[in-house]
Design an enzyme around this catalytic site. Structure first.
Site, PDB file in Angstrom:
ATOM      1  CE1 TYR A 101      -3.761   2.477   1.228  1.00 25.02           C
ATOM      2  CE2 TYR A 101      -2.083   3.581   2.287  1.00 25.02           C
ATOM      3  CZ  TYR A 101      -3.385   3.824   1.738  1.00 25.02           C
ATOM      4  OH  TYR A 101      -4.003   4.643   1.802  1.00 25.02           O
ATOM      5  CD  GLU A 186      -5.927   4.856  -0.963  1.00 24.09           C
ATOM      6  OE1 GLU A 186      -5.646   4.933   0.161  1.00 24.09           O
ATOM      7  OE2 GLU A 186      -6.654   4.314  -1.678  1.00 24.09           O
TER       8      GLU A 186
END
Lengths: 370, 288
Positions: A101, A186
Site C-alpha cells: 500500500y 493512493e
C-alpha cells in the site's frame, strides 16, 4: 474532485509509473477488442468514484474476448455501491507476488504532506494494524529525497531490487502529488511482480481550489444536478432531503442553523452557505435555488458581517415580485444594516426575527404542521 | 493584555486598492486599528482612506515599523503576496482570502514556520483584540473588551456567539479565527496556550466544527488548563462524506464526527453547548 481509476493510471503512466496494459471502454464490443489486443486473461473493472468495488461485483475476470464482452455487459448494467456504472477498465491480469500500500495525502494537523506505506496492501488501510504501517511527513521545502524512501522500505521490510524500484516510484508519486495539486494519491494495491512494481489501482483527489491552474485535467462531475447549479453560482450547497429549505451566510453559521432546526424537530432540505458579501443578485439566485428543493418553508438566517441585511431583504422582495413564492418564509436578520433590512421586510408584509432560535422554532412549527 | 495583537500593533493592508481592501481598511480604521500603510504594485504614492500606499511590503517597512499584515489578495496570487510579507519580516500575517490551493497553503505555512511568522488563516475572518485592534473582516459593534478568550474555525458563527456573549455582558480579550481550510497556520492548541498564559483572560470559548481532529487535539491540552473552557461544535446534523462549505468540514472514513469531538471535549472537562445561544449560560455556570 475525485478522478476515476483509469484517469489516475493515465497520469501515473505519463510520469513513468508502471500500470497494467489496458484501456477504458464503454461498450461490451470495445471490451472484447481490448481483450483481443491483450491476448490473455483480463480483468474488467467498473469505473465509479467509490471503493470496495469487488464486494459489489464490480470487478470480474475473463479468459477470452467473448467472456470479456459478456462480463463487461454485466458490469455496465450494474449499480455498484450506489453508483451507476458507465465505464469499465479492461486490463491484463498481472502476476502478484505481494501486495503493498502506498499513498500521499495531507495531514492537516501537521500542515504537511504525509506518506503512508504498508506491507499489507489490497485491503482498506483503516483495517491494517499500525505495526504494518509506516508514516513519514514531508517538508515541502525539502521534498522527497531517496533517504525517505530507504527509511520507509526499512520500516515495511522491503529489500533488494524491489526497494530501489519502490524508491524511484515514491519520487514520481510525490511529483504527481505536488504538480497535479492532489489532496490524495493512493495506490492500493501496489503489486510486487518479480522485480517490478505495478500500480494495480489508483485513487486520486484533486484540490477543487486548484483546478483553475490544472490545464488538461479531466473534469469529473460528482454532484447532483441542483448541487451543480449551486456550484456554478459559486454557492456551497448540499442536498439533505428534508422539507425546510435553509440559507445562511457562512459555513459555520449554516451548520449551526441546521443543528438548531434539527434540535427543534425539523428536517432541513439542504445546506446552503450563501457566503460572505453576496450581493442582491447572488442572494436572489440562492433563494430561487431553495425553491427547487420543494420545501414546506424557507428559513433564512443572516448575521450580517460583510453581508448586508438590506441586500438580503431586497433580494427576497425581488424574488417575490418576479415569481410566486408558494411557501412561507421565516427570516432572521441581524448585523450590518439590520434596521434598513427589517424595514424592507416589514414594508412587504413580512416579519423579521432577531433571535435565531425563535426563528428556527417557527420554521419547524410550519414545516411540521402538515 | 491580549494575545497576538494589541493596541500597539502596526498593520499594513496588502491589496488595499481593491474593493474588499478599501472597504475593510475603512472598517478597521473605524475600530481603532493602527493601519500604517497599504500595498498595491505600481500604486505607491497614492492614498486610500488617508493611508499611504506602497508598492510592496518591503517599501512600507523602509518607511515605518510594521508588525502585522492582512491579505486581501485573490487566491491565485495569495502565495506570492504571503511570501513577500514573510520574507520582508512581518511577524503576524492574517490571510482572509478563501479558496487558496491547499499546496500553496502548505508552502506558505512552511516558510512562515522557518521565518518565525504567525499565520492567522487562510480563509479566516481574522483576529480581534477587543477594543484595541481588529485585523480582518468581522462587524465592529459586537467586539467589546472583557475577559473571555474566543478561538474559532468559522466566521459568521463566531459573530453569532460573540454577539451573544456581548449581549450577556461577556466582553472578550481576543477573538481568533483559525480559518476554515484543512491547512491553517494556527491550531486550537497554539491559541489555548496563549489564553492560558494571558493574565486578563478568565475563560475560553472554543467554536469548532465537524471534520479533522483539531478539537480532539485541543481536548488533550484543555485537560491540563487551569481556566474553564466552553465549547460549541457545529455540524451535528451534517451527513458523512459531504463538505459543509469549509474545505475542512467533512466527515471522512468515520473520522471527524460530532460525537467524537463532544466526547473528547467533555472528557477533558469542557462544557459543550448543544446550540450556539447556550454558550453564555454555560460560561456563567463555569465562572461561578
Amino acid at each position: 474532485m475525485k478522478l476515476f481509476e483509469y484517469m489516475g493510471k493515465e497520469i501515473f503512466a505519463s510520469y513513468g509509473i508502471n500500470v497494467p496494459r489496458g484501456k477504458m471502454v464503454e461498450t461490451p464490443e470495445d471490451a472484447s477488442t481490448v481483450a483481443k489486443e491483450i491476448n490473455g486473461t483480463v480483468v474488467v473493472k467498473s469505473q465509479i468514484l467509490a471503493g470496495k468495488r469487488g464486494k459489489g461485483g464490480g470487478i470480474k475476470f475473463a479468459d477470452t474476448p467473448e467472456e470479456a464482452a459478456r462480463v463487461a455487459g454485466e458490469i455496465l448494467s450494474m449499480t455498484v455501491q450506489g453508483h451507476k456504472v458507465e465505464k469499465v477498465l479492461v486490463e491484463e491480469k498481472i502476476k502478484i507476488d505481494q501486495e503493498l500500500y502506498l499513498a500521499i495525502t495531507i495531514d492537516g494537523a501537521a500542515k504537511k504532506p504525509v506518506i503512508i506505506a504498508s506491507s499489507q496492501g489490497g485491503m482498506d488501510i483503516e483495517e491494517v494494524d499500525d505495526e504494518f504501517i509506516a508514516k513519514q511527513h514531508v517538508d515541502v521545502s525539502v521534498g522527497v529525497y531517496p533517504y525517505l524512501g530507504r527509511e520507509i522500505c526499512r520500516r515495511i521490510g522491503l529489500t533488494g531490487p524491489v526497494s530501489k524500484e519502490f524508491n524511484r516510484l515514491l519520487g514520481l508519486l510525490y511529483k504527481i502529488f505536488r504538480e497535479k495539486d492532489a489532496e490524495l494519491v493512493e495506490i492500493n494495491p501496489l503489486v510486487i511482480s518479480g522485480d517490478t512494481l505495478i500500480a494495480a489501482d489508483s485513487k486520486m483527489t484533486i484540490d477543487d481550489d486548484a483546478l483553475f491552474r490544472q490545464k488538461g485535467m479531466p473534469y469529473v462531475e460528482d454532484r447532483t444536478s441542483i448541487e451543480k447549479k449551486a456550484h456554478d453560482l459559486g454557492l456551497a450547497f448540499v442536498e439533505l432531503g428534508g422539507n425546510i429549505a435553509v440559507m445562511a451566510n457562512g459555513a459555520g453559521m449554516s451548520m449551526g442553523s441546521l443543528d438548531t432546526l434539527v434540535h427543534y424537530g425539523g428536517k432541513p432540505a439542504n445546506f446552503l452557505d450563501a457566503g460572505g458579501g453576496t450581493g442582491i443578485e447572488g442572494t436572489t439566485k440562492a433563494i430561487e435555488l431553495l425553491l427547487e428543493t420543494n420545501p414546506k418553508v424557507i428559513f433564512i438566517n443572516i448575521f450580517g458581517g460583510i453581508t448586508r441585511c438590506d441586500d438580503v431583504a431586497n433580494a427576497l422582495v425581488t424574488v417575490k415580485k418576479n415569481k410566486e413564492i408558494p411557501v412561507p418564509v421565516v427570516i432572521r436578520l441581524v448585523g450590518t444594516n439590520e434596521e434598513e433590512g427589517v424595514k424592507i421586510i416589514q414594508e412587504n408584509g413580512m416579519e423579521a426575527y432577531k433571535v435565531m432560535q425563535e426563528a428556527a422554532a417557527k420554521a419547524v412549527e410550519i414545516a411540521n404542521a402538515g | 493584555m491580549a494575545i497576538i495583537i494589541n493596541e500597539n500593533t502596526n498593520v499594513v493592508v496588502q491589496g488595499i486598492t481593491g474593493n474588499q481592501g478599501k472597504f475593510h481598511t475603512r472598517q478597521m480604521l473605524a475600530y481603532g486599528t493602527k493601519i500604517v500603510g497599504g500595498t498595491s504594485p505600481g500604486k505607491g504614492g497614492q492614498e486610500v482612506e488617508g493611508v499611504p500606499v506602497f508598492d510592496n511590503v518591503y517599501a512600507a517597512m523602509e518607511q515605518v515599523r510594521v508588525d502585522a499584515s492582512v491579505l486581501f489578495i485573490p487566491a491565485p496570487f495569495a502565495k506570492d503576496a504571503a511570501f513577500e510579507a514573510i520574507t520582508a519580516g512581518i511577524k503576524v500575517l492574517v490571510i482572509v482570502t478563501e479558496h487558496i490551493p491547499v499546496h500553496d497553503e502548505m508552502d506558505i505555512i512552511d516558510l512562515a514556520s522557518r521565518k518565525g511568522t504567525t499565520v492567522v488563516g487562510p480563509n479566516t475572518f481574522g483576529i480581534v483584540s477587543s477594543g484595541k485592534c481588529k485585523i480582518g473582516i468581522p462587524p465592529n459593534q459586537f467586539f467589546v473588551p472583557g475577559s473571555i478568550g474566543v478561538v474559532a474555525r468559522s466566521g459568521t458563527l463566531t459573530y453569532e456567539i460573540v454577539g451573544n456573549l456581548t449581549a450577556n455582558g461577556f466582553g472578550q480579550t481576543t477573538v481568533v479565527g483559525l480559518g476554515g481550510d484543512r491547512v491553517v497556520g494556527l491550531s486550537f492548541v497554539d491559541v489555548l496556550e496563549k489564553f492560558e498564559k494571558d493574565p486578563e483572560t478568565q475563560a475560553v470559548v472554543l467554536v469548532g466544527e465537524i471534520g479533522g481532529n483539531a478539537e480532539e487535539e485541543a481536548s488533550l491540552f484543555i485537560k491540563k488548563m487551569t481556566k474553564p473552557v466552553v465549547a460549541y461544535i457545529a455540524g451535528k446534523s451534517a451527513p458523512p462524506g459531504k463538505r459543509m462549505g469549509h474545505a475542512g468540514a467533512i466527515i471522512e472514513r468515520g473520522k471527524g464526527t460530532f460525537n467524537a469531538k463532544v466526547e473528547a471535549l467533555t472528557a477533558a472537562g469542557a462544557s459543550v453547548a448543544t446550540l450556539p445561544f447556550e454558550v453564555p449560560e454555560l460560561l456563567r455556570e463555569k465562572l461561578k
